[in-house]
Design a protein around this motif. Structure first.
Motif, short mmCIF file in Angstrom:
data_model
loop_
_atom_site.label_atom_id
_atom_site.label_comp_id
_atom_site.label_asym_id
_atom_site.label_seq_id
_atom_site.Cartn_x
_atom_site.Cartn_y
_atom_site.Cartn_z
N PRO A 139 -15.19 -3.86 -3.53
CA PRO A 139 -14.71 -3.75 -4.90
C PRO A 139 -15.19 -2.50 -5.61
N GLU A 140 -14.28 -1.88 -6.30
CA GLU A 140 -14.60 -0.74 -7.15
C GLU A 140 -14.18 -1.09 -8.56
N GLY A 141 -15.00 -0.86 -9.48
CA GLY A 141 -14.64 -1.08 -10.87
C GLY A 141 -14.50 -2.53 -11.26
N GLY A 142 -14.87 -3.45 -10.40
CA GLY A 142 -14.69 -4.86 -10.72
C GLY A 142 -15.98 -5.46 -10.89
N ILE A 198 0.82 -1.21 0.00
CA ILE A 198 0.00 0.00 0.00
C ILE A 198 0.86 1.27 0.00
N GLN A 199 2.03 1.20 0.60
CA GLN A 199 2.87 2.40 0.69
C GLN A 199 3.32 2.92 -0.67
N ASP A 200 3.43 2.04 -1.64
CA ASP A 200 3.78 2.47 -3.01
C ASP A 200 2.47 2.55 -3.78
N THR A 201 1.85 3.72 -3.75
CA THR A 201 0.49 3.85 -4.29
C THR A 201 0.43 3.58 -5.78
N ARG A 202 1.48 3.90 -6.52
CA ARG A 202 1.45 3.61 -7.96
C ARG A 202 1.41 2.11 -8.20
N THR A 203 2.25 1.37 -7.49
CA THR A 203 2.26 -0.09 -7.63
C THR A 203 0.93 -0.66 -7.16
N TYR A 204 0.38 -0.15 -6.06
CA TYR A 204 -0.88 -0.69 -5.54
C TYR A 204 -2.02 -0.39 -6.51
N LYS A 205 -2.00 0.75 -7.15
CA LYS A 205 -3.02 1.08 -8.16
C LYS A 205 -2.89 0.14 -9.36
N GLN A 206 -1.65 -0.12 -9.80
CA GLN A 206 -1.44 -1.06 -10.90
C GLN A 206 -1.92 -2.46 -10.53
N ALA A 230 -4.36 -3.12 -8.40
CA ALA A 230 -5.82 -3.05 -8.45
C ALA A 230 -6.32 -3.13 -9.88
N ASP A 231 -5.66 -2.43 -10.78
CA ASP A 231 -6.04 -2.48 -12.19
C ASP A 231 -5.89 -3.90 -12.74
N GLU A 232 -4.80 -4.56 -12.39
CA GLU A 232 -4.55 -5.94 -12.84
C GLU A 232 -5.63 -6.89 -12.33
N LEU A 233 -6.06 -6.67 -11.08
CA LEU A 233 -7.04 -7.56 -10.45
C LEU A 233 -8.49 -7.18 -10.77
N GLY A 234 -8.70 -5.97 -11.27
CA GLY A 234 -10.05 -5.52 -11.60
C GLY A 234 -10.85 -5.04 -10.40
N ALA A 235 -10.20 -4.84 -9.27
CA ALA A 235 -10.87 -4.34 -8.07
C ALA A 235 -9.84 -3.72 -7.14
N PHE A 236 -10.22 -2.67 -6.45
CA PHE A 236 -9.37 -2.04 -5.46
C PHE A 236 -9.73 -2.60 -4.09
N VAL A 237 -8.77 -3.20 -3.41
CA VAL A 237 -9.01 -3.79 -2.10
C VAL A 237 -8.60 -2.77 -1.04
N HIS A 238 -9.58 -2.27 -0.31
CA HIS A 238 -9.33 -1.27 0.71
C HIS A 238 -8.76 -1.90 1.97
#
Length: 168
Positions: free
Chosen positions: A165-168, A83-91, A93-101
């Protein structure tokens, strides 16, 4: 600890989830785990981050109402690093199709819940990964000391838990 598998699925489970993020992102997360936990060597830090990736993948794929997932304390340490590397965590989430909070509760809620662990390990398998069982067991929770000291609202679809999930 017994983990349930679908017939014939065991050979299809991937031993690692490293492919879900870049080598640079994985290496950065390993360094964060090591920086926060001086007694954790590089190999163990890599296992912790890999298992966190498997957990996030399982939580992102969690579409079963009432199926509550929780990371083990050691796995949570890897999740914190991701989570600390937000760019990697966003990528991721995009790869998985959902953002895990990540929704922490107070340290007073820390506990090892065998039922939640089994649900989560089964979800990791349903997501296509072979869990690193040691990192989820009670003995490891005592033997591998990490700085993570929060628990989480259980991951439930559409709820206030860590896997809305968002966007998934």
């Amino acid at each position: 600890m017994t983990v349930l598998t679908e017939p014939g699925a065991a050979g299809e489970l991937k031993p690692s989830a490293r492919h879900l993020i870049s080598d640079e992102g994985f290496g950065a997360a390993v360094r964060v785990v090591r920086r926060a936990n001086a007694d954790v060597d590089e190999a163990m830090a890599g296992r912790i981050v890999d298992e966190a990736l498997k957990f996030v993948a399982a939580a992102a794929a969690n579409r079963t109402p009432g199926l509550a997932l929780r990371p083990a304390r050691i796995v949570d340490e890897g999740w914190h690093a991701l989570i600390q590397d937000t760019r990697t965590y966003k990528q991721l989430a995009d790869e998985l199709g959902a953002f895990v909070h990540h929704v922490p509760e107070t340290p007073a809620t820390k506990r090892h819940d065998d039922i939640a662990v089994m649900r989560t390990l089964n979800a990791v398998q349903r997501a296509g990964f072979a869990p690193d069982l040691y990192l989820w067991c009670k003995e490891a929770q005592r033997a591998v000391l990490v700085s993570a000291d929060c628990m989480h609202s259980e991951c439930t679809e559409g709820g206030s838990g860590c896997s809305a999930p968002e966007g998934g």
